[in-house]
Write a protein that holds these residues in place. Structure first.
Motif, short mmCIF file in Angstrom:
data_model
loop_
_atom_site.label_atom_id
_atom_site.label_comp_id
_atom_site.label_asym_id
_atom_site.label_seq_id
_atom_site.Cartn_x
_atom_site.Cartn_y
_atom_site.Cartn_z
N LEU A 92 0.64 5.07 -0.15
CA LEU A 92 0.13 5.45 0.49
C LEU A 92 0.13 6.38 1.73
O LEU A 92 1.16 6.10 2.12
CB LEU A 92 -0.44 4.51 1.12
CG LEU A 92 -1.13 4.03 2.97
CD1 LEU A 92 -3.21 5.00 2.47
CD2 LEU A 92 -1.33 3.56 3.62
N GLY A 93 -0.24 7.45 1.85
CA GLY A 93 0.82 8.35 2.42
C GLY A 93 1.73 9.53 2.40
O GLY A 93 2.24 9.56 3.05
N SER A 94 1.96 9.53 1.05
CA SER A 94 2.85 9.65 0.25
C SER A 94 3.66 11.33 0.70
O SER A 94 4.56 11.39 0.50
CB SER A 94 3.20 9.65 -0.76
OG SER A 94 1.76 9.95 -1.48
N ASN A 95 2.21 12.18 0.68
CA ASN A 95 2.70 13.68 0.81
C ASN A 95 2.55 13.90 2.39
O ASN A 95 2.17 14.51 2.43
CB ASN A 95 1.71 14.14 -0.38
CG ASN A 95 2.18 13.18 -2.21
OD1 ASN A 95 3.77 13.99 -2.16
ND2 ASN A 95 0.76 13.82 -2.58
N SER A 96 2.43 12.62 3.17
CA SER A 96 2.30 13.06 4.56
C SER A 96 3.10 13.64 5.26
O SER A 96 3.79 13.15 4.97
CB SER A 96 1.40 12.46 4.78
OG SER A 96 2.17 11.01 5.42
N PHE A 111 0.37 6.55 12.05
CA PHE A 111 -0.99 6.14 11.31
C PHE A 111 -1.33 5.83 10.16
O PHE A 111 -2.63 5.06 10.14
CB PHE A 111 -1.45 7.22 11.62
CG PHE A 111 -1.58 8.08 13.40
CD1 PHE A 111 -2.42 7.64 14.11
CD2 PHE A 111 -0.67 8.92 13.31
CE1 PHE A 111 -1.48 8.48 15.69
CE2 PHE A 111 -0.66 9.52 14.54
CZ PHE A 111 -0.92 8.87 15.84
N TYR A 112 -0.77 6.00 9.49
CA TYR A 112 -1.09 5.23 8.01
C TYR A 112 -0.78 3.94 8.13
O TYR A 112 -1.20 3.12 7.58
CB TYR A 112 -0.39 6.10 7.38
CG TYR A 112 -0.86 7.29 6.28
CD1 TYR A 112 -2.08 7.13 5.18
CD2 TYR A 112 0.02 8.56 6.56
CE1 TYR A 112 -2.41 8.58 4.32
CE2 TYR A 112 -0.72 9.78 6.12
CZ TYR A 112 -1.91 10.37 5.78
OH TYR A 112 -2.18 11.22 5.11
N LEU A 136 2.75 11.60 10.77
CA LEU A 136 1.80 11.27 10.33
C LEU A 136 2.08 9.42 9.96
O LEU A 136 1.11 8.27 10.06
CB LEU A 136 0.67 10.95 9.53
CG LEU A 136 0.24 12.85 10.11
CD1 LEU A 136 -0.60 13.64 9.52
CD2 LEU A 136 -0.34 13.19 11.41
N ARG A 137 3.41 9.01 9.71
CA ARG A 137 3.32 7.67 9.21
C ARG A 137 3.04 6.44 9.34
O ARG A 137 2.73 5.64 9.39
CB ARG A 137 5.14 7.55 8.94
CG ARG A 137 5.53 6.32 8.22
CD ARG A 137 6.98 5.84 7.68
NE ARG A 137 7.29 5.13 7.40
CZ ARG A 137 7.19 4.58 5.90
NH1 ARG A 137 6.56 5.56 4.92
NH2 ARG A 137 7.11 3.00 5.89
N GLN A 151 0.83 -1.58 -0.08
CA GLN A 151 -0.04 -0.06 -0.06
C GLN A 151 1.10 0.79 -0.12
O GLN A 151 0.59 2.69 -1.10
CB GLN A 151 -0.51 -0.09 1.28
CG GLN A 151 -1.76 -1.23 1.28
CD GLN A 151 -3.14 -1.10 2.49
OE1 GLN A 151 -3.43 0.28 2.88
NE2 GLN A 151 -2.85 -2.28 3.39
N PHE A 152 1.41 1.89 0.34
CA PHE A 152 3.24 2.13 0.80
C PHE A 152 3.09 2.15 -0.48
O PHE A 152 3.07 3.57 -1.37
CB PHE A 152 4.24 2.56 1.35
CG PHE A 152 3.59 2.71 3.23
CD1 PHE A 152 3.32 4.10 3.18
CD2 PHE A 152 3.73 1.65 3.77
CE1 PHE A 152 2.85 4.78 4.35
CE2 PHE A 152 3.55 2.25 5.32
CZ PHE A 152 2.70 3.44 6.04
N SER A 198 -4.03 2.02 9.30
CA SER A 198 -4.98 2.19 8.96
C SER A 198 -4.75 1.06 7.64
O SER A 198 -5.06 0.71 6.54
CB SER A 198 -5.06 3.52 8.23
OG SER A 198 -5.72 3.33 6.62
#
Length: 319
Positions: free
Chosen positions: A227-231, A238-239, A235-236, A222-223, A242
């Protein structure tokens, strides 16, 4: 202190107890660390030479001692068992992982008891009629089962309870890390444990590391998909959480397929076709096992003496 500030601090304390152990799991340990402490790896230290049945007995003795004695005895056992992780293969890494797991157990268990334990239990345990209030919760927190206030006695009580779990959890992982499923099966069959129970334990030992492996693979995929690439980096975790929830369905599919393979393997080897089986590599009781049994007998005797001296679990902070 105004109403808004009280509510903000109260919810921060709530999320600390609920989320901080999970943050340790995802950020400090990670799924790779969990795989390391739930999977067998061949090595030559004393744990690996010990009969699995003896290791199970040792875990039971540790549980009994921790449950009937004062909290600091459990803390000493936790420290000794954690230090013994250094004798395992890749011992330093497993020691650090075990340390973080111990932190998770202590924080999670302490917070699971501290705000919920009724005052009457704390007053009886600490032999006091007055408790020291550290923080007063908003009235609606009682809906979640919270007591009106967080007390220092509640925190100490929760910490003491955690010492009854930490040593047992660390000792149980020793069996998984230092014994193959087939060794456990042979040893327990030899002492007369029903095959259905031993087979269930063996399947669990094989399945748990696979669960972490499949979840880790699912999260990484998913990464890779963004997933969460621009966060922000903080916050990693939490991703990751998820992604782990999103990967539950594919993990279950893989596990079901693995269960089918396990069933076919057991059938082709005529598992339980006969009431008794012989093994190419019988599990014998060696010198290390005899020393471990002697140590367990000594632990039981010392525990009896300690309890008679008044250091039983009924003694709390003032004990």
């Amino acid at each position: 202190m105004n109403w808004l500030t009280v509510n903000i601090i109260s919810w921060l304390l709530f999320f600390f107890g609920a989320a901080f152990p999970v943050l340790i799991l995802l950020k400090a340990i990670g799924l790779t660390g969990l795989m390391k402490v739930t999977r067998y790896e061949s090595y030559h230290s004393f744990y690996y030479k010990m009969n699995p049945a003896v290791k199970i007995m040792l875990g039971i003795i540790v549980m009994v001692v921790a449950s009937v004695t004062i909290w600091w005895i459990g803390a000493i056992m936790t420290a000794i068992i954690l230090a013994s992780y250094l004798t395992l293969k890749d011992g330093k890494r497993k020691f650090i992982t075990g340390l973080f797991l111990t932190m998770m157990t202590i924080i999670g268990t302490t917070w699971a008891f501290a705000p919920y334990t009724p005052y009457v239990i704390l007053e009886e345990a600490f032999h006091t009629g007055s408790l020291t209030t550290l923080w007063t919760w908003p009235s609606y927190f009682t809906v979640m089962g919270y007591q009106p206030a967080l007390t220092s006695q509640g925190i100490v009580y929760g910490f003491q309870i955690s010492m009854r779990f930490a040593a047992v959890s660390l000792m149980s992982l020793v069996l998984v890390m230092t014994s193959t499923p087939s060794q456990v099966l042979r040893s327990l069959n030899k002492v007369g444990i029903p095959t259905s129970l031993t087979f269930s334990l063996v399947v669990a030992m094989r399945t748990i590391p696979r669960i972490f492996e499949y979840i880790d693979t699912s999260v990484k995929i998913q990464f890779m998909k963004g997933l969460g690439s621009n966060s922000p980096a903080f916050l990693r975790p939490f991703y990751m959480l998820s992604g782990a929830f999103s990967g539950i369905v594919p993990v279950i599919v893989f596990l079901v397929r693995g269960a089918k393979d396990t069933a076919i393997s057991a059938d082709t080897r005529a598992f339980r076709a006969y009431s008794k089986r012989t093994y190419m590599y019988p599990m014998a009781i060696g010198k290390i096992d005899k020393m471990a049994v002697s140590f367990m007998v000594l632990m039981i005797l010392l525990t009896g003496i300690v309890v008679m001296l008044g250091f039983g679990r009924g003694i709390a902070y003032n004990g």
